[in-house]
Enzyme design. Structure first.
Site, PDB file in Angstrom:
ATOM      1  N   SER A 153       6.598  -5.661  -1.820  1.00 28.06           N
ATOM      2  CA  SER A 153       5.501  -5.208  -2.668  1.00 28.06           C
ATOM      3  C   SER A 153       4.810  -6.406  -3.316  1.00 28.06           C
ATOM      4  CB  SER A 153       6.030  -4.207  -3.698  1.00 28.06           C
ATOM      5  OG  SER A 153       4.975  -3.563  -4.375  1.00 28.06           O
ATOM      6  N   GLU A 182       4.087   4.624   2.670  1.00 27.71           N
ATOM      7  CA  GLU A 182       4.038   3.806   1.455  1.00 27.71           C
ATOM      8  C   GLU A 182       3.310   4.507   0.300  1.00 27.71           C
ATOM      9  OE1 GLU A 182       5.317   0.727   1.095  1.00 27.71           O
ATOM     10  OE2 GLU A 182       5.377  -0.243   3.053  1.00 27.71           O
ATOM     11  N   HIS A 231       7.223   3.841  -0.299  1.00 29.08           N
ATOM     12  CA  HIS A 231       7.255   2.464  -0.789  1.00 29.08           C
ATOM     13  C   HIS A 231       8.590   2.198  -1.467  1.00 29.08           C
ATOM     14  CE1 HIS A 231       5.240  -1.223  -2.035  1.00 29.08           C
ATOM     15  NE2 HIS A 231       5.617  -1.030  -3.294  1.00 29.08           N
TER      16      HIS A 231
END
Length: 510
Positions: free
Chosen positions: A210, A326, A419
């Site tokens: 991320s 995600e 995610h």
């Protein structure tokens, strides 16, 4: 660089385990760590001087060598941030962390302080507003892969990521992307000190997820970071999440007006981190996502679009990929405010590439929850990652691309392959005791085998610059992609239709 000379001061028990003190001499001075369960850990080592007072927003300074042995037994303070849980509950379940602006510390796990092992430096994510290195304990990977693992803390939020340098040019108390410069200083520390921990400074892999992956991309394209690593892993993030410089200047103007700064820049040094965040949130209301992001500053980064930067990346072996769903994380959880309707997503594409491109791309996705998740995932994560991989592969770098399709089984199961679902598969002790939110509470042999395969690939890459057998290199003529799930598969160009329609759409965050 100095090799560590192991010294055993005494032994004892902690949490029912035998603990043995281990003392080494490094360039930073003498350190004392602890051997537990076959791994020597050194926690909370300061790598930079405290960024407080006049240094709050400035470039970091290296920490002076220790005059006395430093006992590296406890994690250092995390950067000031919003806690996801009330403090009493966090303490009750053992996840409470100490926060302080004096946060520039790192952690090292090593099987032995002698030897010459590959090094994995993992940069935590959290949208540049949350997170800490301690959430990613390196014991398991160090033991499993015979590697040295390093994690770090760096400045977050508007203290680490702000456009104040655009407001006050020439004032050295303000620097663009201070949090990324903190990371660079930590990488420099690794180069100068890791040999004393049994690591090889000439075999360093930088990795992140991320915001950590966005950070890795920055280190790949900035000249000042290029001497400090030799391989890279990017999980769910690329350069598109930067602000362009014009947007940074717009945010700076909004902050100046809304916070009543005018010429009173000194106020920025007296506000508490919480007050700083609240004042900024009130000042910048026309915004999606977090206010504090890295940006193209015209010095470290000089480009009009992410694609222009990607072609300047250091040519190193690269392992890169995303999770299938995600964007469900941002639709389903109110952690980071992002406009998630189809019209807003189409508007972002139109901002980058015009109405025709936005209409062409919008036709690929249904206007329902599944379609919005696919649209947002492609816009923010997958297509920018494919573009970055294409740029590296076109220059002849060894690239290995993946997509994780394994779906969360716990409280997050409705989010699918969301995610961050990769993190508990890579780190055995990631974010304990919250792992069950991803993995469920029941044993799952197939998930455990998937985790073991992924760790084996990641560790092979750290050691040798390539994954384990069965994962071929990614080239632009085939785009072979490893699909991770309970049963893995290598698929050529699995997003071919979307990829071709997204071709040429390239822009920074708005």
């Amino acid at each position: 660089m100095q090799r560590g000379i192991e010294g055993r001061a005494d032994t004892g028990f902690r949490d029912g385990q035998m603990v043995e003190k281990v003392e080494i001499e490094a360039a930073c001075g003498r350190l004392v760590g602890q051997r537990r369960d076959g791994v020597v850990r050194f926690l909370g080592i300061p790598y930079g001087e405290a960024p407080v007072g006049e240094r709050r927003y400035a470039a970091p300074f290296p920490r002076a060598p220790f005059a006395e042995p430093f006992e590296a037994f406890e994690y250092g303070a995390a950067a000031p941030q919003r806690s996801l849980l009330p403090a009493p509950l966090a303490r009750l379940i053992g996840s409470h962390r100490h926060y302080s602006e004096d946060c520039l510390s790192l952690n090292v796990w090593t099987p032995e302080v002698t030897g010459n092992r590959p090094v994995l430096v993992f940069i935590h994510g959290g949208g540049f507003i949350l997170g800490a290195g301690e959430q990613y304990p390196g014991d398991d990977l160090a033991r499993r892969g015979d590697v040295v693992v390093v994690t770090m803390n760096y400045r977050l939020g508007l203290i680490g990521f702000n456009p104040f340098a655009e407001l006050f040019p020439g004032d050295e108390r303000f620097v663009a992307n201070a949090g990324l410069l903190d990371q660079r200083l930590a990488l420099r520390w690794v180069r100068d000190n890791v040999a004393a921990f049994g690591g090889d400074p000439d075999r360093v892999t930088i990795a992140g997820e991320s915001a950590g992956s966005v950070s890795v991309a920055w280190h790949l394209v900035t000249e000042g970071s290029k001497p400090y690593y030799h391989r890279a892993i990017m999980q769910s993030g690329a350069l598109n999440l930067f602000y362009g410089r014009e947007r940074a200047r717009e945010v700076a103007s909004l902050l100046a007006g809304g916070m009543g700064l005018g010429d009173d820049r000194e106020r920025l040094f007296t506000l508490t981190p919480r007050a700083l965040h609240e004042a900024a949130a009130e000042a910048v209301t026309d915004h999606t996502g977090v206010i504090s992001r890295p940006y193209v500053d015209g010095t470290e980064l000089v480009a009009e679009a992410p694609g222009d930067l990607a072609v300047t990346a250091k040519p190193v072996p690269l392992l890169i990929g995303t999770n299938r769903d995600e964007f469900s994380f941002f639709i389903g959880l109110p952690l980071l405010p992002i406009e998630a309707d189809k019209a807003a997503l189409s508007g972002m594409v139109e901002h980058f590439s015009g109405r025709a491109a936005a209409e062409r791309i919008a036709h690929l996705y249904e206007d329902d929850r599944k379609g919005r998740i696919a649209f947002g995932t492609d816009l923010i994560f997958r297509m920018p990652s494919i573009a970055f991989a294409d740029a590296e592969a076109a220059r002849g770098s060894p690239v290995y691309f993946y997509r994780l399709d394994w779906e969360a089984k716990g409280l997050l199961s409705r989010l699918g392959a969301t995610h961050s679902v990769d993190l508990p598969l890579i780190f055995e002790d990631f974010l304990k005791p919250f792992r069950s939110a991803y993995l469920g509470v029941l044993p799952d042999g197939r998930r455990q085998l998937l985790a073991e395969r992924m760790r084996r690939h990641w560790l092979s890459f750290v050691r040798d610059g390539r994954p384990d057998e069965g994962w071929p290199a990614y080239r632009t003529d085939q785009r072979l992609t490893m699909i991770f799930n309970e049963t893995d598969a290598v698929v050529p160009d699995p997003e071919a239709l979307q990829r071709m329609n997204w071709q040429g759409v390239d822009g920074f965050a708005i």
